[in-house]
Design a protein around this motif. Structure first.
Motif, PDB file in Angstrom:
ATOM      1  N   THR A  86       0.826  -1.202   0.000  1.00 22.48           N
ATOM      2  CA  THR A  86       0.000   0.000   0.000  1.00 22.48           C
ATOM      3  C   THR A  86       0.862   1.255   0.000  1.00 22.48           C
ATOM      4  OG1 THR A  86      -1.688   1.209   1.240  1.00 22.48           O
ATOM      5  CG2 THR A  86      -0.116  -0.049   2.523  1.00 22.48           C
ATOM      6  N   SER A  88      -0.100   3.916   1.686  1.00 26.44           N
ATOM      7  CA  SER A  88      -0.377   4.667   2.919  1.00 26.44           C
ATOM      8  C   SER A  88      -0.068   3.799   4.133  1.00 26.44           C
ATOM      9  CB  SER A  88      -1.845   5.094   2.966  1.00 26.44           C
ATOM     10  OG  SER A  88      -2.685   3.957   3.012  1.00 26.44           O
ATOM     11  N   ASP A  89       0.382   4.440   5.191  1.00 26.46           N
ATOM     12  CA  ASP A  89       0.714   3.739   6.433  1.00 26.46           C
ATOM     13  C   ASP A  89      -0.528   3.714   7.322  1.00 26.46           C
ATOM     14  OD1 ASP A  89       1.982   2.494   8.434  1.00 26.46           O
ATOM     15  OD2 ASP A  89       3.248   4.175   9.042  1.00 26.46           O
ATOM     16  N   ALA A  94      -3.920  -2.402   7.905  1.00 28.28           N
ATOM     17  CA  ALA A  94      -2.868  -3.406   8.078  1.00 28.28           C
ATOM     18  C   ALA A  94      -3.347  -4.518   8.997  1.00 28.28           C
ATOM     19  CB  ALA A  94      -1.610  -2.748   8.640  1.00 28.28           C
ATOM     20  N   TYR A 105       2.539  -7.053   5.409  1.00 26.56           N
ATOM     21  CA  TYR A 105       1.937  -5.780   4.969  1.00 26.56           C
ATOM     22  C   TYR A 105       3.090  -4.812   4.715  1.00 26.56           C
ATOM     23  CZ  TYR A 105      -1.587  -2.025   4.967  1.00 26.56           C
ATOM     24  OH  TYR A 105      -2.422  -0.994   4.623  1.00 26.56           O
ATOM     25  N   CYS A 107       4.678  -1.182   3.050  1.00 29.87           N
ATOM     26  CA  CYS A 107       4.346   0.190   2.635  1.00 29.87           C
ATOM     27  C   CYS A 107       5.298   0.680   1.552  1.00 29.87           C
ATOM     28  CB  CYS A 107       4.432   1.136   3.835  1.00 29.87           C
ATOM     29  SG  CYS A 107       3.175   0.796   5.087  1.00 29.87           S
ATOM     30  N   LYS A 108       4.729   1.327   0.535  1.00 31.73           N
ATOM     31  CA  LYS A 108       5.531   1.946  -0.505  1.00 31.73           C
ATOM     32  C   LYS A 108       6.244   3.169   0.082  1.00 31.73           C
ATOM     33  CE  LYS A 108       2.274   0.594  -4.166  1.00 31.73           C
ATOM     34  NZ  LYS A 108       1.306   1.060  -5.173  1.00 31.73           N
TER      35      LYS A 108
END
Length: 468
Positions: A86, A88-89, A94, A105, A107-108
């Motif tokens: 994803t 977004s954090d 998650a 999970y 994060c980008k």
């Protein structure tokens, strides 16, 4: 050599190209940019690992198509390892993804070296679970669904193999829920009659006035309502096996007819006059004390000895505690698949609670408990509370041997977890030699690689936090 398959699902073409370039030397890489395309590829290719972008709609980032795909994919193939990706954090999403069965999970922005390690670990976990399932299935196939490695069950397996080849009658005794019908079916499936009928009759579940017709059939007009001829269970079991469960509930008049069949292998339908010769093997079962019933003139002694040509006693679960955890794990896999839920495991504390429970309802009670836990629990690692145990419910008079095993395994796993799978450090912490620790690791079938993989994942998480 066939390369393992991975499916990449993302609506950003550049990310797909970047990941494909990094992974295609090690894996057979498939990619999709929409929900429909992803499910089509998933159904066709059956990849072991999937990376899923949380949102696949560039016009509406709140549309969580990846979450829908996660549920669909794991409902069809619970062993598939899914990594959510994803931009977004979002901790809530998650946690939801992990509860639904995602293995990780991420994060980008994507750091390829980090992601490659996570993907490698996902493949490793998937292969471990696949091998465990195949091993269990092979064991189940060998004895028609009977799970057990204790000495008591090994003796029963040998008994079944010896007795199955003949046509002699078998009387299976044991408490309710010990698996008497499963054992009877195993005898049938190991016998030359295995391709012929296996007919089950619960003698205690059918009213006495209907049971005679159910067993022996009836002629047209034999009684009010007998509008047509009917074949009974004996005839339906011709050339096969008839399993008479709860034989102790059989009425005296029907005991006489059963005894007559065992003597001359012929029956007569209700209202009939012509004897019908049949080739049927009889296996009976009871949870009653038939010898006591004989003394009380409730059960015929001559029938008892006709049935008890070969006796088989099914041990209660409290006397085969070595089988409790394998049985629980088998039921976990069975019900996770049946209810389309991600794989679940037992925590060391849950295993200890299971080992210390007295199991008055035997295997059936354990099966029902695990079924309920799979349905109700949102966790992937079940705790005693998920199984319905409270600390004050755990008995203190449990056999010390089994309590010690549960505690010992828990100590070893926690030490390996704290030391990221480094055996020498874990042994030093536990105050034992490396040789002794390796013996315990082999004894409890603990996979050290999983703890080492956690070390790598932990380092990566730390790097990501530092980057943020």
């Amino acid at each position: 050599m066939v390369r393992p398959k991975i499916l990449l699902v993302d609506d950003e073409e550049n990310i797909i190209k970047q990941m494909r370039w990094a992974l295609e030397t090690d894996y057979d890489v498939l990619s999709a940019s929409s929900e429909a395309e992803a499910m089509t590829l998933f159904d066709r290719a059956k990849p072991s690992v999937v990376t899923l972008d949380l949102s696949l709609n560039p016009h509406d980032t709140a549309d969580l198509g990846g979450m829908r795909l996660l549920e669909q994919m794991l409902s069809q193939s619970p062993l598939t390892r899914v990594i959510m990706i994803t931009g977004s954090d979002d901790e809530a999403n998650a946690l939801r993804a992990i509860r639904l069965g995602a293995v990780d999970y991420y994060c980008k922005p994507i750091r390829l070296e980090e992601l490659k390690v996570i993907i490698k670990r996902a493949f490793h976990i998937q292969q471990l679970q696949q091998r465990a399932q195949e091993k269990e299935q092979a064991a189940l196939d060998a004895f028609q669904g009977i799970v057990g490695a204790s000495k008591a069950m090994r003796d029963i397996f040998r008994f079944i193999q010896r007795v199955a080849a003949s046509d002699i009658s078998v009387l299976i005794c044991g408490e309710s829920g010990t698996g008497k019908e499963v054992a009877a079916n195993a005898v049938h499936q190991q016998s030359p009659r295995k391709n012929n009928p296996f007919i089950v009759v619960n003698c205690g579940a059918i009213p006495e006035n209907l049971l005679e017709s159910e067993l022996f059939g009836h002629e047209k007009g034999a009684f009010t309502g007998a509008h047509a001829q009917k074949r009974g269970k004996f005839e339906l079991a011709h050339t096969g096996t008839l399993f008479l469960d709860e034989i102790g509930e059989l009425a005296p008049s029907l005991q006489v007819k059963l005894l007559r069949f065992l003597q001359d292998r012929k029956i007569e339908r209700v209202g009939g006059t012509q004897p019908i010769e049949l080739d049927v093997r009889i296996i009976a079962a009871t949870n009653r004390n038939l010898q006591k019933d004989i003394k009380n003139h409730v059960f015929r002694e001559d029938l008892y000895y006709r049935l008890k040509v070969v006796p088989l006693d099914m041990p209660p679960l409290r006397e085969r505690r070595d089988d409790i955890i394998p049985l629980a794990q088998h039921f976990l896999r069975k019900f996770c698949q049946e209810y389309r839920k991600p794989p679940m495991t037992l925590s060391p504390e849950a295993e200890g609670a299971l080992l210390m429970h007295p199991w008055p309802g035997n295997v059936r009670e354990l099966e029902n408990l695990i079924s309920r836990s799979v349905v109700l629990s949102a966790r992937s690692i079940l705790k005693p509370s998920d199984l319905g145990f409270a600390l004050d419910q755990i008995p203190t008079d449990v056999n010390l041997k089994f309590a010690r095993k549960a505690i010992e395994k828990d100590f070893v796993q926690k030490a390996l977890h704290r030391n990221y799978g480094i055996v020498s450090r874990a042994a030093r912490e536990l105050g034992i030699s490396r040789v002794n620790l390796y013996e315990l690791i082999n004894k409890y079938e603990i996979h050290v690689k999983e703890f080492k993989a956690m070390r790598t994942a932990g380092k990566l998480s730390m790097k990501r936090r530092e980057a943020v």
